[in-house]
Design an enzyme around this catalytic site. Structure first.
Site, short mmCIF file in Angstrom:
data_model
loop_
_atom_site.label_atom_id
_atom_site.label_comp_id
_atom_site.label_asym_id
_atom_site.label_seq_id
_atom_site.Cartn_x
_atom_site.Cartn_y
_atom_site.Cartn_z
N SER A 67 0.97 -1.23 0.10
CA SER A 67 0.30 -0.22 0.13
C SER A 67 0.82 1.56 0.40
O SER A 67 2.32 1.40 -0.04
CB SER A 67 -0.77 -0.04 1.71
N LEU A 69 0.95 3.35 2.70
CA LEU A 69 1.72 3.96 3.86
C LEU A 69 2.73 3.11 4.03
O LEU A 69 3.74 2.90 4.33
CB LEU A 69 1.03 4.11 4.78
N TYR A 92 -16.59 0.77 9.39
CA TYR A 92 -14.79 0.52 9.10
C TYR A 92 -14.72 1.53 10.72
O TYR A 92 -13.73 1.02 11.16
CB TYR A 92 -14.52 2.28 8.47
N LYS A 94 -12.11 0.12 13.83
CA LYS A 94 -11.20 0.66 14.12
C LYS A 94 -11.33 0.72 15.48
O LYS A 94 -10.87 0.93 16.54
CB LYS A 94 -11.14 2.17 13.67
N SER A 112 -3.82 9.78 -0.93
CA SER A 112 -3.56 9.13 -2.19
C SER A 112 -2.10 10.08 -2.08
O SER A 112 -2.35 11.36 -2.17
CB SER A 112 -4.15 9.18 -3.30
#
Length: 311
Positions: free
Chosen positions: A47, A49, A191, A195, A226
């Site tokens: 990815s 990151l 999501y 988390k 991005s």
């Protein structure tokens, strides 16, 4: 007196610049020494990151184990890393296929990871998937998939590698989470739930691991954007909600997050938030003035705001 002050100003600025340069160089060398020869495992290394974390830790002299679910992209990352680094000062990265959505394979992958060097010094749980939509339109199957990747996958891998750290009484586990582990945003129910769950698990684990000298850290940015996505222009101030949401959704650059992960490892930080003042304030408003927070969030739902997609 006035002439002396004018002459002293450039010298003062030069001195400050010199001190800043020295500080940056010392910090850079300190970062490298903190991970030199350390075995660092990075999940979802392919990815944005993940690639930046791989770059930072590779340049720091870490022995990398890069995990990802696409072998071709892992090999591309491998080629990119070895092409820019000094082979006399860095280690050749190890590659391991890992799909955290397939929980049944994680135990076997953990054994493969340990076989690379025999131990793990730093585990960076980076894998994450996002989905956007009204709760009643998101299927339960998709909810489960998000929980697998964002929660069950990381904790399964962590549990598999923990005995090695405990037996050696050393190690650090880093969870790259999200500020939505502290507060929820509309249209991101699954999501935010994943988390919250992950943050709760690693907060508890931090206390449990203290007696074994294993450090648990969480790094929670706003959305990781991005490489080439920047906030758009517009009359956002016309709506409190839009202004609030714009500040909350356009997050930080992968390079900045990777460098913060390195600092977290180097300084052995327990918890880090990477957010501008608006999201930070939102966390405190949610805690101390929940009715106000709920009202602002509900305002956005009523306006039927088209929420921008994350990277």
């Amino acid at each position: 007196m006035g002439v002396t002050a004018v002459l002293m100003l450039p010298l003062l600025l030069l001195g400050i610049s010199g001190l800043l340069f020295i500080y940056q160089e010392v910090s850079r060398l300190w970062s490298k020494s903190a991970v030199q020869n350390k075995v660092v495992v990075i999940t979802d290394a392919i990815s944005g990151l993940g690639k930046e974390c791989a770059r930072v830790f590779h340049m720091g002299g870490a022995r990398l184990v890069l995990c990802g679910k696409n072998w071709e992209r892992l090999e591309m990352l491998y080629d990119a890393l070895i092409s820019v680094a000094d082979p006399s000062k860095t280690f050749t990265p190890k590659l391991v296929l890992l799909d955290l959505s397939d929980i049944s394979c994680v135990q076997d992958v953990a054994k493969e990871v340990l076989d690379c060097y025999g131990c793990v010094d730093v585990l960076i749980n980076n894998a994450s998937v996002k989905v956007k939509g009204p709760a009643h339109k998101i299927s339960l199957e998709l909810d489960k998939k998000i929980m697998d990747v964002n929660y069950f996958g990381p904790i399964t891998l962590t549990k598999a590698l923990l005995p090695n750290m405990i037996s050696r009484r050393t190690g650090q586990i880093v969870l790259v989470n999200n500020i939505q582990g502290k507060l929820g945003i509309p249209f991101r129910t699954a999501y935010a739930a994943s988390k919250h769950a992950a943050l709760g698990f690693f907060d508890c684990l931090r206390a449990e691991m203290e007696e074994y000298e294993v450090l648990v850290s969480t790094v929670s940015p706003t959305f990781i954007r991005s490489y080439h996505v920047y906030p758009g222009q517009g009359n956002w101030e016309a709506s409190i909600w839009k202004f609030f949401f714009r500040k909350l959704t356009y997050g930080v650059h992968p390079v900045d997050v990777a460098e913060e992960v390195m600092r977290t490892v180097r300084r052995k930080k327990q918890e880090v938030y990477m957010a501008n003042p608006i999201p930070r304030a939102a966390v405190y408003v949610r805690t101390f003035f929940p009715e106000l927070f709920f009202a602002v969030v509900a305002c956005g739902v009523k306006e039927k705001l088209n929420v921008p997609e994350e990277g």
